[in-house]
Motif scaffolding. Structure first.
Motif, PDB file in Angstrom:
ATOM      1  N   ASN A 176       0.810  -1.221   0.000  1.00 21.39           N
ATOM      2  CA  ASN A 176       0.000   0.000   0.000  1.00 21.39           C
ATOM      3  C   ASN A 176       0.843   1.270   0.000  1.00 21.39           C
ATOM      4  OD1 ASN A 176      -2.506  -1.463   0.174  1.00 21.39           O
ATOM      5  ND2 ASN A 176      -2.023  -1.842   2.332  1.00 21.39           N
ATOM      6  N   GLY A 177       2.154   1.131  -0.191  1.00 22.72           N
ATOM      7  CA  GLY A 177       3.011   2.306  -0.167  1.00 22.72           C
ATOM      8  C   GLY A 177       2.707   3.273  -1.300  1.00 22.72           C
ATOM      9  N   ASN A 178       2.646   4.542  -0.997  1.00 25.90           N
ATOM     10  CA  ASN A 178       2.392   5.564  -2.008  1.00 25.90           C
ATOM     11  C   ASN A 178       2.813   6.930  -1.483  1.00 25.90           C
ATOM     12  OD1 ASN A 178      -0.144   7.308  -1.093  1.00 25.90           O
ATOM     13  ND2 ASN A 178      -0.530   5.178  -0.485  1.00 25.90           N
ATOM     14  N   ILE A 179       2.823   7.908  -2.366  1.00 23.43           N
ATOM     15  CA  ILE A 179       3.022   9.308  -1.994  1.00 23.43           C
ATOM     16  C   ILE A 179       1.760  10.060  -2.384  1.00 23.43           C
ATOM     17  CG2 ILE A 179       4.368  11.398  -2.407  1.00 23.43           C
ATOM     18  CD1 ILE A 179       6.761   9.630  -2.976  1.00 23.43           C
ATOM     19  N   THR A 180       1.144  10.714  -1.424  1.00 24.92           N
ATOM     20  CA  THR A 180      -0.136  11.400  -1.643  1.00 24.92           C
ATOM     21  C   THR A 180       0.055  12.915  -1.563  1.00 24.92           C
ATOM     22  OG1 THR A 180      -1.440   9.559  -0.758  1.00 24.92           O
ATOM     23  CG2 THR A 180      -2.481  11.728  -0.754  1.00 24.92           C
ATOM     24  N   ILE A 181      -0.551  13.621  -2.517  1.00 30.21           N
ATOM     25  CA  ILE A 181      -0.523  15.088  -2.549  1.00 30.21           C
ATOM     26  C   ILE A 181      -1.890  15.614  -2.143  1.00 30.21           C
ATOM     27  CG2 ILE A 181       0.032  17.121  -3.918  1.00 30.21           C
ATOM     28  CD1 ILE A 181       2.302  15.054  -3.744  1.00 30.21           C
ATOM     29  N   ASN A 182      -1.919  16.470  -1.147  1.00 25.59           N
ATOM     30  CA  ASN A 182      -3.158  17.133  -0.736  1.00 25.59           C
ATOM     31  C   ASN A 182      -3.142  18.596  -1.182  1.00 25.59           C
ATOM     32  OD1 ASN A 182      -3.864  14.769   0.490  1.00 25.59           O
ATOM     33  ND2 ASN A 182      -4.310  15.680   2.485  1.00 25.59           N
ATOM     34  N   TRP A 183      -4.265  19.022  -1.751  1.00 26.89           N
ATOM     35  CA  TRP A 183      -4.436  20.417  -2.202  1.00 26.89           C
ATOM     36  C   TRP A 183      -5.564  20.994  -1.357  1.00 26.89           C
ATOM     37  CZ3 TRP A 183      -1.623  22.931  -6.006  1.00 26.89           C
ATOM     38  CH2 TRP A 183      -2.133  24.128  -6.498  1.00 26.89           C
ATOM     39  N   ASP A 184      -5.211  21.738  -0.324  1.00 25.85           N
ATOM     40  CA  ASP A 184      -6.154  22.162   0.706  1.00 25.85           C
ATOM     41  C   ASP A 184      -6.438  23.668   0.578  1.00 25.85           C
ATOM     42  OD1 ASP A 184      -7.640  22.553   2.943  1.00 25.85           O
ATOM     43  OD2 ASP A 184      -6.111  21.980   4.386  1.00 25.85           O
ATOM     44  N   PHE A 185      -7.629  24.007   0.025  1.00 27.24           N
ATOM     45  CA  PHE A 185      -8.020  25.420  -0.050  1.00 27.24           C
ATOM     46  C   PHE A 185      -8.192  25.956   1.375  1.00 27.24           C
ATOM     47  CE2 PHE A 185      -8.315  25.745  -4.442  1.00 27.24           C
ATOM     48  CZ  PHE A 185      -9.069  24.714  -4.992  1.00 27.24           C
ATOM     49  N   GLN A 186      -7.516  27.048   1.675  1.00 21.76           N
ATOM     50  CA  GLN A 186      -7.636  27.664   2.997  1.00 21.76           C
ATOM     51  C   GLN A 186      -8.541  28.889   2.972  1.00 21.76           C
ATOM     52  OE1 GLN A 186      -3.310  28.053   3.917  1.00 21.76           O
ATOM     53  NE2 GLN A 186      -3.738  26.607   5.573  1.00 21.76           N
ATOM     54  N   VAL A 187      -8.323  29.758   1.993  1.00 22.66           N
ATOM     55  CA  VAL A 187      -9.159  30.958   1.859  1.00 22.66           C
ATOM     56  C   VAL A 187      -9.425  31.206   0.379  1.00 22.66           C
ATOM     57  CG1 VAL A 187      -9.334  33.442   2.264  1.00 22.66           C
ATOM     58  CG2 VAL A 187      -8.159  31.998   3.941  1.00 22.66           C
ATOM     59  N   PHE A 188     -10.722  31.358   0.016  1.00 21.99           N
ATOM     60  CA  PHE A 188     -11.035  31.798  -1.338  1.00 21.99           C
ATOM     61  C   PHE A 188     -12.381  32.505  -1.336  1.00 21.99           C
ATOM     62  CE2 PHE A 188     -12.656  27.419  -1.253  1.00 21.99           C
ATOM     63  CZ  PHE A 188     -13.948  27.582  -1.732  1.00 21.99           C
ATOM     64  N   ASN A 189     -12.548  33.378  -2.301  1.00 20.47           N
ATOM     65  CA  ASN A 189     -13.779  34.150  -2.427  1.00 20.47           C
ATOM     66  C   ASN A 189     -14.181  34.137  -3.894  1.00 20.47           C
ATOM     67  OD1 ASN A 189     -15.807  36.152  -2.588  1.00 20.47           O
ATOM     68  ND2 ASN A 189     -14.939  37.255  -0.833  1.00 20.47           N
ATOM     69  N   VAL A 190     -15.219  33.384  -4.214  1.00 18.00           N
ATOM     70  CA  VAL A 190     -15.626  33.243  -5.607  1.00 18.00           C
ATOM     71  C   VAL A 190     -16.447  34.444  -6.077  1.00 18.00           C
ATOM     72  CG1 VAL A 190     -15.593  30.732  -5.495  1.00 18.00           C
ATOM     73  CG2 VAL A 190     -17.709  31.958  -4.956  1.00 18.00           C
ATOM     74  N   GLU A 191     -16.851  35.306  -5.157  1.00 14.11           N
ATOM     75  CA  GLU A 191     -17.662  36.465  -5.543  1.00 14.11           C
ATOM     76  C   GLU A 191     -16.806  37.551  -6.182  1.00 14.11           C
ATOM     77  OE1 GLU A 191     -19.851  37.730  -2.169  1.00 14.11           O
ATOM     78  OE2 GLU A 191     -21.047  35.885  -2.047  1.00 14.11           O
ATOM     79  N   ASP A 192     -15.696  37.894  -5.558  1.00 14.46           N
ATOM     80  CA  ASP A 192     -14.855  38.944  -6.142  1.00 14.46           C
ATOM     81  C   ASP A 192     -13.646  38.369  -6.888  1.00 14.46           C
ATOM     82  OD1 ASP A 192     -13.119  38.107  -4.161  1.00 14.46           O
ATOM     83  OD2 ASP A 192     -13.237  39.958  -2.990  1.00 14.46           O
ATOM     84  N   MET A 193     -13.500  37.033  -6.880  1.00 12.12           N
ATOM     85  CA  MET A 193     -12.432  36.340  -7.601  1.00 12.12           C
ATOM     86  C   MET A 193     -11.046  36.829  -7.175  1.00 12.12           C
ATOM     87  SD  MET A 193     -13.837  34.081  -9.564  1.00 12.12           S
ATOM     88  CE  MET A 193     -12.635  33.692 -10.815  1.00 12.12           C
TER      89      MET A 193
END
Length: 360
Positions: free
Chosen positions: A26-43
């Motif tokens: 089960n060995g692998n390398i995993t990449i996490n992409w963790d959104f912390q702050v975003f605002n889709v209204e003003d982009m």
């Protein structure tokens, strides 16, 4: 708006010649992409934490370390980074003011870790180790890396709940040989000024690392083995090295000197594979033209024998690379008597040398 959960961006399985590792299935390398702050209204630019998790039991990422890359889905730019940096800025002439250009405008950025000693205002947790990641068994505290980015000029996507969020990148690559790509011969590209192989001592085997398994003493209920790992590389130290051995008697290992040890493959009472590594600040670095060694005492079980090469390992790995085993007809013949065994080994005729085949 703040993101509440990490998104697994990609997972990389180490591809070996047999495409399956029974020692670490089960060995692998995993990449996490963790959104912390975003605002889709003003982009406005969003903040993301990217983390790299090495879930491999005994393989670690050595110097020069990981080089994480990916493809953007649109015209994204990286305005700022903490804990890592891009290798190239790219063409940012059309973005921002002349005195305030983005950190990177590449369509496929390549990010690298920062070195130890980086100023604290440039650090995040789990950064700044020159891209080196420990194996999960050796040190789970240093088997993760992370960095933070501020990303702008992004497009929108819809998540599984119908909510709007920034479009995530794709086609991640960790930039480590042997991971997420077929294994190739371990000879780096060379030029007139750079040799294509490590500089090693002239020897019969011409390999940078040698593992020596010495059946040393035969007791009535126990037997004793000495293992020596020698570094023949004249220009490289191996920090946080590890050794994996497969032998049916490891389930009865009773005493070990100078090394750490952890079983890797256990099914009930069955255990024939173990991982060994050095003690912190004592022998965790295998120096140029040096060696590390241990002795172990194993209890004899009903299947114990010295015939047919049983006393020697079935497989040996150094730093995740499988070692070449001697041909069966070169295995020394060991007598069952304690006194005869001891005499023949001292004479030097019963020393098994296991040579590391890969150039690491």
């Amino acid at each position: 708006m703040a993101a509440q959960s990490a998104i697994i961006a990609d997972r990389f399985d180490r591809v070996e010649s047999d495409a399956y590792d029974p020692i670490d299935p089960n060995g692998n390398i995993t990449i996490n992409w963790d959104f912390q702050v975003f605002n889709v209204e003003d982009m406005s630019p969003y903040t993301v934490m990217v983390s790299i998790h090495n879930y491999q039991m005994y393989r670690h990422i050595e110097h020069p370390g990981w080089r994480l890359s990916w493809n953007w889905t649109g015209k994204e730019v990286i305005w700022n980074t903490v804990g890592a940096e891009a290798t190239e800025q790219g063409d940012c002439s059309g973005v921002g003011a002349a005195n305030a250009r983005p950190h990177c405008c590449q369509r496929r950025p390549v990010m690298v870790d920062l070195p130890p000693g980086t100023p604290y205002n440039r650090q995040v947790a789990n950064c700044c180790r020159d891209g080196v990641l420990s194996s999960l068994v050796q040190n789970n505290l240093t088997s993760t890396a992370a960095f933070q980015m501020v990303v702008g000029e992004f497009a929108l996507a819809t998540d599984i709940d119908g909510n709007k969020e920034p479009e995530k990148p794709w086609h991640f690559d960790i930039g480590v040989p042997g991971v997420d790509q077929p294994r190739t011969p371990a000879l780096p590209a060379s030029s007139d000024d750079e040799p294509a192989a490590p500089i090693v001592w002239c020897s019969e085997h011409m390999c940078p690392v040698r593992v020596h398994w010495h059946v040393k003493v035969n007791y009535r209920q126990y037997w004793r083995v000495k293992v020596t790992v020698s570094n023949y590389n004249l220009v490289k130290n191996y920090s946080d090295w590890n050794l994996v051995l497969q032998h049916p008697n490891l389930r009865s290992l009773t005493q070990l000197f100078s090394f750490n040890y952890k079983p890797l493959v256990e099914y009930g009472s069955f255990n024939d594979t173990g991982m060994f590594w050095g003690l912190r600040f004592y022998n965790d670095m295998l120096l140029q033209d040096g060696n590390v060694q241990t002795e172990m005492i194993l209890e004899k079980q009903s299947d114990f024998t010295y015939s047919g090469g049983w006393a020697f390992p079935r497989r040996v790995y150094f730093n995740g690379h499988q070692c070449v085993m001697p041909p069966a007809d070169q295995y020394p013949r060991l007598p069952n008597g304690a006194s005869a065994l001891r005499g023949s080994l001292i004479a030097g005729h019963c020393l098994l040398l296991l040579f590391f085949f890969a150039l690491v």
